[in-house]
Enzyme design. Structure first.
Site, PDB file in Angstrom:
ATOM      1  N   ASN A 120       0.616  -3.367 -12.816  1.00  0.00           N
ATOM      2  CA  ASN A 120       0.962  -4.556 -12.036  1.00  0.00           C
ATOM      3  C   ASN A 120      -0.180  -4.809 -11.049  1.00  0.00           C
ATOM      4  OD1 ASN A 120       2.073  -6.559 -10.461  1.00  0.00           O
ATOM      5  ND2 ASN A 120       3.593  -5.240  -9.482  1.00  0.00           N
ATOM      6  N   TRP A 121      -1.013  -5.803 -11.371  1.00  0.00           N
ATOM      7  CA  TRP A 121      -2.169  -6.083 -10.522  1.00  0.00           C
ATOM      8  C   TRP A 121      -1.782  -6.709  -9.193  1.00  0.00           C
ATOM      9  CZ3 TRP A 121      -6.552  -8.516 -14.056  1.00  0.00           C
ATOM     10  CH2 TRP A 121      -6.909  -7.589 -15.043  1.00  0.00           C
ATOM     11  N   LYS A 122      -0.552  -7.196  -9.082  1.00  0.00           N
ATOM     12  CA  LYS A 122      -0.100  -7.914  -7.884  1.00  0.00           C
ATOM     13  C   LYS A 122      -1.063  -9.078  -7.603  1.00  0.00           C
ATOM     14  CE  LYS A 122       2.371  -3.869  -6.318  1.00  0.00           C
ATOM     15  NZ  LYS A 122       2.945  -3.130  -5.184  1.00  0.00           N
TER      16      LYS A 122
ATOM     17  N   HIS B 172      10.914  -7.589  -8.823  1.00  0.00           N
ATOM     18  CA  HIS B 172      10.159  -6.598  -8.059  1.00  0.00           C
ATOM     19  C   HIS B 172      10.612  -6.638  -6.603  1.00  0.00           C
ATOM     20  CE1 HIS B 172       6.782  -4.499  -6.185  1.00  0.00           C
ATOM     21  NE2 HIS B 172       6.491  -4.019  -7.382  1.00  0.00           N
TER      22      HIS B 172
ATOM     23  N   GLU C 277       9.098  -6.612  -3.928  1.00  0.00           N
ATOM     24  CA  GLU C 277       8.358  -7.550  -3.084  1.00  0.00           C
ATOM     25  C   GLU C 277       8.895  -8.968  -3.242  1.00  0.00           C
ATOM     26  OE1 GLU C 277       4.401  -4.738  -3.476  1.00  0.00           O
ATOM     27  OE2 GLU C 277       4.509  -6.621  -4.589  1.00  0.00           O
TER      28      GLU C 277
ATOM     29  N   GLU D 128      11.995   1.596  -9.038  1.00  0.00           N
ATOM     30  CA  GLU D 128      10.971   1.647  -8.004  1.00  0.00           C
ATOM     31  C   GLU D 128      11.628   1.803  -6.643  1.00  0.00           C
ATOM     32  OE1 GLU D 128       7.007  -0.466  -9.348  1.00  0.00           O
ATOM     33  OE2 GLU D 128       8.403  -1.868  -8.454  1.00  0.00           O
TER      34      GLU D 128
ATOM     35  N   GLY E  91       3.463   1.615  -2.777  1.00  0.00           N
ATOM     36  CA  GLY E  91       2.284   1.389  -1.968  1.00  0.00           C
ATOM     37  C   GLY E  91       2.178   2.268  -0.736  1.00  0.00           C
TER      38      GLY E  91
ATOM     39  N   SER F 283       3.850   4.706  -6.328  1.00  0.00           N
ATOM     40  CA  SER F 283       2.740   5.607  -6.006  1.00  0.00           C
ATOM     41  C   SER F 283       2.487   6.635  -7.106  1.00  0.00           C
ATOM     42  CB  SER F 283       2.976   6.289  -4.653  1.00  0.00           C
ATOM     43  OG  SER F 283       3.003   5.328  -3.611  1.00  0.00           O
TER      44      SER F 283
ATOM     45  N   GLY G 136       1.080   0.219  -9.775  1.00  0.00           N
ATOM     46  CA  GLY G 136       0.532  -0.789  -8.885  1.00  0.00           C
ATOM     47  C   GLY G 136      -0.942  -0.573  -8.627  1.00  0.00           C
ATOM     48  N   GLY G 137      -1.279  -0.051  -7.448  1.00  0.00           N
ATOM     49  CA  GLY G 137      -2.663   0.055  -7.024  1.00  0.00           C
ATOM     50  C   GLY G 137      -3.556   0.794  -7.996  1.00  0.00           C
TER      51      GLY G 137
END
Length: 245
Positions: A8-10, A88, A90, A160, A166, A204, A225-226
């Site tokens: 997930n590049w966000k 998600h 967010e 999640e 994150g 994470s 994610g990251g």
């Protein structure tokens, strides 16, 4: 079932940075790999390494019409999207998406032949209050209400924990296995073909903890994610998933 690792590049990326990243990604035997990218990059990602599936990060619940700024599931399908993330944390926290809206988005995706990756998870306060599965069950129930048991068997779920996204802090393997097992049991108890549903873990996940997480019971891959923005890290996580398949 074959494990799925979805990046997930966000809201990250550029045409130049994407090309550098894509040049370092490749298919890995024994695991399905997907990249879920911002809408503007769907066209660029049509030229991606063989064996990588394409996904988006959100979708409208509406099929077409006067909904300025929205993107329909049929549009995603036209660009070759196999997956789309819905619900998600967010989106829920920052943009006010409710449980039933998530269900409607999942329904719209399935109707267009796109597989929704439905995210569920609790906040730290909810976990500390012992309500993790109560919260996850509520989120699942709303999706089930919209889809029905048969269609819900076709979705991918992603657990999640909000407090681990994150933050650099992952849930421990015992916590992950407990919730994933609880989700599988919840699905079976509500008439869903639970064994056909892949349940991913997100929160994470890094090369250093991926193998241990993927070894946990009922973990069928990861929503990353990251670490998905660093080709070396992402491929290491994908290989970890393949190693325990």
């Amino acid at each position: 079932m074959i494990r799925l690792v979805a990046g997930n590049w966000k809201m990250n990326g550029s045409l130049a940075a994407n090309r550098v990243l894509l040049d370092r990604l490749e298919a890995a035997p024994g695991v399905e790999i997907a990249v879920c990218v911002p809408y503007p990059y769907l066209a660029q990602l049509q030229q991606r390494p063989a064996g990588l599936a394409l996904g988006a990060q959100d979708v409208s619940e509406f099929a077409a019409g006067a909904y300025t700024g929205e993107v329909s599931a049929s549009m995603l399908a036209e660009f070759g999207c196999r997956y789309v993330i819905v619900g998600h944390s967010e989106r829920r926290a920052l943009f006010g998406e409710g449980d039933l809206a998530v269900g409607r988005k999942a329904h719209a995706a399935l109707a267009a032949g796109v597989v929704p990756i439905v995210c569920v998870g609790e906040t730290l306060a909810e976990r500390d209050a012992g309500q993790a599965m109560k919260v996850v069950g509520r989120q699942l129930a709303a999706v089930l209400e919209v889809l029905g048991a048969a269609a819900m068997s076709s979705v991918v779920l992603a657990y999640e924990p909000v407090w681990a996204i994150g933050s650099g802090r992952s849930a421990d393997v015992g916590q992950i296995a407990e919730v994933h097992g609880g989700i599988r049991a919840w699905l079976a108890a509500h008439g869903v073909d639970a064994e056909s549903v892949r349940i991913l873990y997100g929160g994470s996940v890094k090369p250093g903890n991926a193998h241990e997480i993927f070894m946990a019971a009922n973990v069928d891959g990861g929503l990353i994610g990251g670490a998905s923005l660093e080709a070396g890290d992402f491929m290491a996580i994908c290989r970890a998933a393949a190693d325990v398949a």
